[in-house]
Scaffold this active site. Structure first.
Site, short mmCIF file in Angstrom:
data_model
loop_
_atom_site.label_atom_id
_atom_site.label_comp_id
_atom_site.label_asym_id
_atom_site.label_seq_id
_atom_site.Cartn_x
_atom_site.Cartn_y
_atom_site.Cartn_z
N ARG A 128 11.01 -99.46 -90.76
CA ARG A 128 11.27 -99.84 -89.37
C ARG A 128 10.53 -98.89 -88.44
O ARG A 128 10.56 -97.67 -88.63
CB ARG A 128 12.77 -99.79 -89.10
CG ARG A 128 13.50 -100.75 -90.03
CD ARG A 128 14.89 -101.06 -89.60
NE ARG A 128 15.47 -101.97 -90.60
CZ ARG A 128 16.75 -102.29 -90.66
NH1 ARG A 128 17.59 -101.80 -89.74
NH2 ARG A 128 17.19 -103.10 -91.58
N ARG A 187 21.79 -93.66 -96.17
CA ARG A 187 22.97 -93.22 -95.43
C ARG A 187 24.14 -92.94 -96.37
O ARG A 187 24.98 -92.10 -96.08
CB ARG A 187 23.35 -94.26 -94.37
CG ARG A 187 22.37 -94.25 -93.20
CD ARG A 187 22.84 -95.12 -92.05
NE ARG A 187 21.85 -95.07 -90.97
CZ ARG A 187 21.96 -95.73 -89.83
NH1 ARG A 187 23.02 -96.50 -89.61
NH2 ARG A 187 21.03 -95.62 -88.90
N SER A 214 25.88 -103.88 -92.70
CA SER A 214 26.03 -104.90 -91.68
C SER A 214 25.98 -106.25 -92.40
O SER A 214 25.00 -106.54 -93.08
CB SER A 214 24.89 -104.77 -90.67
OG SER A 214 25.13 -105.59 -89.56
#
Length: 425
Positions: free
Chosen positions: A262, A391, A352
């Site tokens: 990203r 993460r 998510s």
RNA sequence: GGAGAGAUGGCAGAGCGGUUGAAUGCACCGGUCUUGAAAACCGGCAUAGGUUUAUCCCUAUCCAGGGUUCGAAUCCCUGUCUCUCCGCCA
């Protein structure tokens, strides 16, 4: 992409729905274009019909050996008229399509209205927040004292927002990846998939990253560019592009581990410390391709599958239902899982999970054949991280840290670490 | 990198520039037959869009984009992908 039929039939209703998702729809402009489209389309099709008829007549006459010259004279003007009409039609349709492509999905009714992440709803809190007899260190300090994380090296080799891992911490990241994959494959019934990390424009259109979010992507080459995948969602979901899936293969459940890239163009100054926000990170992604009436349930299950990883790792987390303003462009409903990071004394997003219903499928032309009707129907797509590995590594380090700076290896990972139970300097 | 072949419905596979949206086979659906099943036989079976209450009708689509032509699955150009041979390579 929304159902164009819906857009045509009830633009005002769509406008309302769009506003909830932070987008606007110019109904008047749309109506004008629609009217124009109808008119030109009818005209074009009439001309095409005439052309086809006379071409057939000429063919027949010629077969009979008749003089075709008078017939030819008749159609001399037709070609030009048709070309003009077709060009006009293309133009209008391109404009309509670009409006359609710019509209986000319609949010599910149970998504709360809200402006931003402040208004997200906490649905669940799991796990006990660890207490330390000292000021908890963050993963940057822990990693540096263990000589396992090196941001300077990442910066030297590539630039900012890159990192290198080495030794047991590098292995710990791999252990996490393997553990996640194994769990989803063996326990949750997903099919392991390996996919390209570079994709073409068409794939990104299919899943909705293009045309609106090009600035978030790394682009390679210019004439027919490749893009580095921002998530495995792109290549994996595109597996079903232009496919008609047999009833007996439904639902499809894929899991893939990929690096994600990203550009973080809009994130200058955010999360500059540590490896929370990197240009390159590892992620295990879950994708489900399901029938229309099954996607709501699939989202619940998929989210559960992601939660189980956190539970197995005994990492405290929160389950959040995103409000309207925070829900992504293509999603109707999104759950975020936020893991507790002692180094920040905060919960941070680690997964998510979204239900896109037929929004992606329409673009992808991803369908399944309904045996009841014999007709192809759009599938629903549901996906989520299971989990963001980078993460998760941070979360494990910070939650499992000990006073001497060492890190206890979570029980379920010990076999993946060759029996190692504590990571020390 | 060099030389060649190809891309047609869910799949396989035909297709002289002229009622070809497309033969045929398989698969699938319905029916006849059968105690049941299989076999055999009969019928149906692409997708998207426009119009329509609906049926009908019309349009587009034979990898993609251009072109030639009154008319293109069929001819020409460009691109993409696949396959075969040679070279190179992890």
């Amino acid at each position: 992409m929304l159902d164009p039929q819906l857009l045509r039939n009830d633009p005002n209703e769509i406008k309302k729905a769009m506003q909830r998702h932070g987008a606007d729809l110019d109904v008047d402009a749309l109506n004008i274009l629609e009217t124009k489209r109808k008119e030109i389309q009818v005209k074009t099709q009439t001309l095409q019909s005439e052309r086809n008829k006379s071409a057939k007549a000429i063919g027949l006459a010629k077969a009979k050996g008749e003089d075709i010259q008078p017939l030819l004279d008749n159609v001399s003007q037709l070609g030009d008229d048709l070309k003009t009409a077709e060009a006009e039609l293309n133009d209008v349709q391109a404009k309509l399509l670009s409006i359609q492509a710019s509209l986000p999905n319609i949010l599910s009714d149970d998504v709360p209205t809200g402006k931003d992440e402040e208004q997200n709803i906490e649905l669940k809190k799991w796990g006990a927040i660890p207490e330390f007899s000292y000021q908890a260190k963050d993963h940057v300090d822990l990693g540096q004292s263990l000589s396992g994380i090196d941001f300077e090296a990442g910066a030297k080799i590539a630039g900012s927002r890159f990192v290198t891992l080495s030794g047991p911490l590098a292995r710990l990241q791999r252990a996490l990846t393997q553990f996640m994959l194994d769990t989803h494959i063996d326990k949750h019934g997903y099919r392991e998939t390996y996919v390209p990390y570079l994709v073409n424009e068409e794939s990104l259109r299919g899943t909705g990253q293009l045309p609106k979010f090009e600035e978030d992507l790394f682009k390679i080459g210019n004439d027919s560019p490749y893009y580095l995948i921002p998530t495995a969602e792109v290549p994996v979901t595109n597996l079903v592009r232009d496919e008609i899936i047999s009833d007996k293969d439904m639902p499809l459940k894929f899991v893939a581990h990929t690096p994600c890239f990203r550009s973080e163009a809009g994130a200058y100054g955010r999360d500059v410390r540590g490896m929370i926000r990197q240009h390159q990170f590892e992620k295990v992604e879950l994708v489900q391709i399901v029938k229309a009436n099954e996607s709501a349930q699939a989202l619940e299950e998929l989210t559960q599958h992601a939660e189980e990883i956190l539970q197995a790792l005994k990492l405290p987390y929160k389950l959040m239902l995103l409000c309207s303003g925070d829900t992504g462009f293509s999603s109707t409903k999104t759950y975020d899982l936020e893991v507790w990071l002692p180094g920040q004394s905060a919960y941070r997003e680690i997964s998510s999970c979204s239900n896109f219903v037929d929004f992606q499928a329409r673009r992808l032309k991803a369908r399944w054949r309904n045996p009841e009707t014999g007709k192809p129907e759009l599938v629903h797509t549901v996906n989520g991280s299971g989990l963001a590995v980078g993460r998760t590594l941070i979360a494990v380090m910070e939650n499992y840290q000990q006073a001497d700076g060492s890190i206890k290896v979570p029980e379920v990972l010990v076999p993946y670490m060759g029996g190692l139970e504590i990571i020390t300097a």
